[in-house]
Design an enzyme around this catalytic site. Structure first.
Site, PDB file in Angstrom:
ATOM      1  CE  LYS A  31      12.042  -1.850  52.143  1.00 32.78           C
ATOM      2  NZ  LYS A  31      12.082  -0.392  51.860  1.00 32.78           N
ATOM      3  CG  LEU A  58      10.814  -2.481  46.788  1.00 29.76           C
ATOM      4  CD1 LEU A  58       9.633  -3.493  46.727  1.00 29.76           C
ATOM      5  CD2 LEU A  58      10.092  -0.910  47.317  1.00 29.76           C
ATOM      6  CG  ASP A  80      32.441 -11.256  56.794  1.00 31.68           C
ATOM      7  OD1 ASP A  80      32.062 -11.972  55.915  1.00 31.68           O
ATOM      8  OD2 ASP A  80      33.338 -10.619  56.774  1.00 31.68           O
ATOM      9  CG  HIS A 137       8.581  -3.072  52.315  1.00 30.14           C
ATOM     10  ND1 HIS A 137       8.293  -2.316  53.446  1.00 30.14           N
ATOM     11  CD2 HIS A 137       8.567  -2.094  51.181  1.00 30.14           C
ATOM     12  CE1 HIS A 137       8.253  -1.130  53.061  1.00 30.14           C
ATOM     13  NE2 HIS A 137       8.250  -0.787  51.870  1.00 30.14           N
TER      14      HIS A 137
END
Length: 541
Positions: free
Chosen positions: A203, A107, A208, A201
């Protein structure tokens, strides 16, 4: 089912198809109930693709792969984290070790000392990569929300501009701006309240081939005393590729941060709030669905190749890309399904899968559901109250709500959540469902609560076989306004099931069961104006 037992298919995944279509028909019939200000015009809903036969012995949730890619991995690649400090230290370790790519979607990025240390780690890793080869192979892509990331004079943008200035070829910062905040509305709504219209929103923190999925943002509270959930998927290149492509797709339809703190769209891209809204949403939907469908096709081909190519009874499968060397990997005992929800673009996969899981939960199954902001959609509430499974719902007490003690109108938000909780509890009592549906409030001195997700225990099992983890809160915003992503993790492995069980137990240990007396406490007093306003604004928080 016995504890930790392997699953058997509860019938071919084809049997799940009528249920999915039933949800689609219901959604079409009742779509007028879901209308709210500022939502996008109606768009076609996603239909489940044609079903493929479940191989004998497949787990009962394999129907999810009719909607999204299925990634089979070894449970030894999954680690469940428990604390903000552990999450923060892992971020720093992963940043320092990354060689090829870093993809971070959140966010916002906070502006404190801990966040600055993360930026220093990024800078150090990029500098090290440049010095090693003269030209860096390391690429950094950061996706944040435009409104939240632009709040205040010192903000996420000002934190990241030095990286853009020093490493212009290696760093990309994308700022998603909801297409629903535009025109007069955009001019009139104050800075902090414009975030209620819609946000980025998601996350995801990817380094890698290692992927961290969480509900936590990149802010000091989430590194110290704001409880969330976190899971690390190690050495998972296909999953890392998927989330890299997903973040790239959203980034392509987002504003690009420039070295002088201005923003601009990629050449030829429709602007999210100045351009045509329908055209923008259609382009965004197409880009995201291309990612989902191409990954799904790749995984189906890989599944068919390994399933038909492996010898009966063999516990080893050819390692993708390593057949020439004869390298083998264990047969997967854990499956990862990415669930995407972007209602502004007409993408409703997470909603569909969540509703199906709640509907299909059998009698004596237990579902532990947690959310930092208890504001379930009417559809989720109806399913919880009308189905047969036992529910243990964990939510924030007013004192650990993230808005507790906030100034102005925002300070009344915890009371609004109390009112919503009280209404739901009253309905549970009216239906005499207190034994089957239990509310529990998380309370911990000096902490706030932000954990969200779900654990599913099949009837007769002491361990969960499925968990949902990611950004959605199961509320109206998550379903209708924001861009969300979580994963369903299904596992047959006892050790991983035990990890997930311990995670659930640790969170619920800090809680007390809600009863009628809970709402008689002085801290649960809700002012009349809050009761009157809450039904009008509950769709915005």
């Amino acid at each position: 089912m016995a504890q930790g037992a392997s699953f058997v298919c509860s019938g071919c995944c084809c049997q799940q198809q009528p249920l999915l279509h039933h949800h689609l028909r219901q959604r079409e019939r009742s779509s007028w109930l879901l209308l709210a200000p500022l939502l996008t015009p109606p768009v076609p809903v996603i239909t489940a693709p044609p079903c493929t036969l479940c191989p004998e012995g497949a787990h009962r949730f394999q129907w999810i792969r009719n909607l999204v890619p299925e990634f089979g991995i070894s449970s030894s690649h999954v680690k469940v984290l428990s604390s903000p400090a552990e999450f923060y230290e892992l971020l720093k370790v992963q940043i320092k070790a990354a060689k090829q790519r870093m993809v971070m979607a959140s966010l916002y990025l906070g502006t404190g000392l801990l966040e600055q240390e993360l930026v220093y780690c990024l800078e150090e890793a990029l500098e090290k990569s440049l010095q090693a080869k003269g030209s860096s192979d390391l690429r950094v892509s950061i996706l944040l929300d435009y409104t939240r990331g632009s709040r205040g004079r010192k903000n996420s943008r000002t934190m990241l501009i030095p990286l853009l200035q020093r490493f212009p070829e290696q760093v990309r910062v994308s700022l998603f701006h909801t297409p629903n905040l535009r025109g007069l509305l955009r001019l009139l709504i104050p800075e902090r309240f414009n975030e209620t219209i819609g946000l980025q929103h998601i996350k995801v923190y990817l380094f890698d081939d290692n992927v961290i999925l969480s509900g936590a943002n990149l802010s000091d509270l989430y590194f110290t005393n704001r409880q969330d959930r976190y899971v690390l998927l190690r050495d998972s290149p296909e999953i890392a590729d998927f989330f890299t492509e997903l973040v790239d797709a959203i980034g392509d339809v987002s504003l690009q941060l420039q070295q002088d703190d201005t923003v601009q769209m990629m050449e030829g891209m429709v602007h999210p709030y100045q351009g045509d809204k329908v055209a923008y949403c259609e382009i965004a939907k197409r880009r995201v669905m291309e990612v989902i469908n191409s990954a799904r096709t790749r995984q189906e081909l890989l599944h068919a190749k390994t399933f038909h190519g492996s010898q009966p009874g063999s516990s080893l499968l050819p390692q993708q890309g390593s057949q020439a060397s004869g390298s083998l990997k264990p047969e997967p005992d854990t499956w990862i399904y990415p669930l995407i929800q972007m209602k502004p673009f007409g993408i409703q996969i997470d909603e569909m899968v969540t509703e199906t899981l709640l509907t299909e939960a059998e009698r004596d199954a237990r579902i532990y559901l947690t959310t930092g902001y208890f504001n379930l959609t009417q559809a989720y509430m109806d399913l919880i109250l009308g189905t047969r499974a036992e529910y243990r719902i964990l939510l924030a007490s007013p004192e650990v709500n993230g808005f507790f003690g906030a100034k102005g109108v925002a300070g009344a938000i915890p009371a609004a959540y109390v009112y919503i909780e009280q209404q739901f509890y009253s309905e549970v009592c009216c239906l005499q469902q207190q034994e089957r549906v239990q509310l529990q409030e998380y309370s911990r001195a000096g902490w706030t609560f932000h954990a969200k997700g779900l654990w599913l225990y099949l009837a007769g099992s002491d361990l969960p076989c499925l968990t949902l983890i990611g950004s959605p809160n199961f509320g109206y915003r998550s379903v209708h306004r924001d861009l969300e992503a979580q994963v369903a993790i299904v596992t047959e492995n006892k050790a991983l099931q035990q990890q997930l069980h311990q995670e659930q137990e640790q969170l619920y240990l800090c809680s007390g069961v809600v009863s009628t007396s809970t709402f008689e406490q002085p801290s649960r007093y809700v002012k009349l104006w809050v009761k009157l306003v809450t039904p009008l604004i509950k769709n915005f928080f």
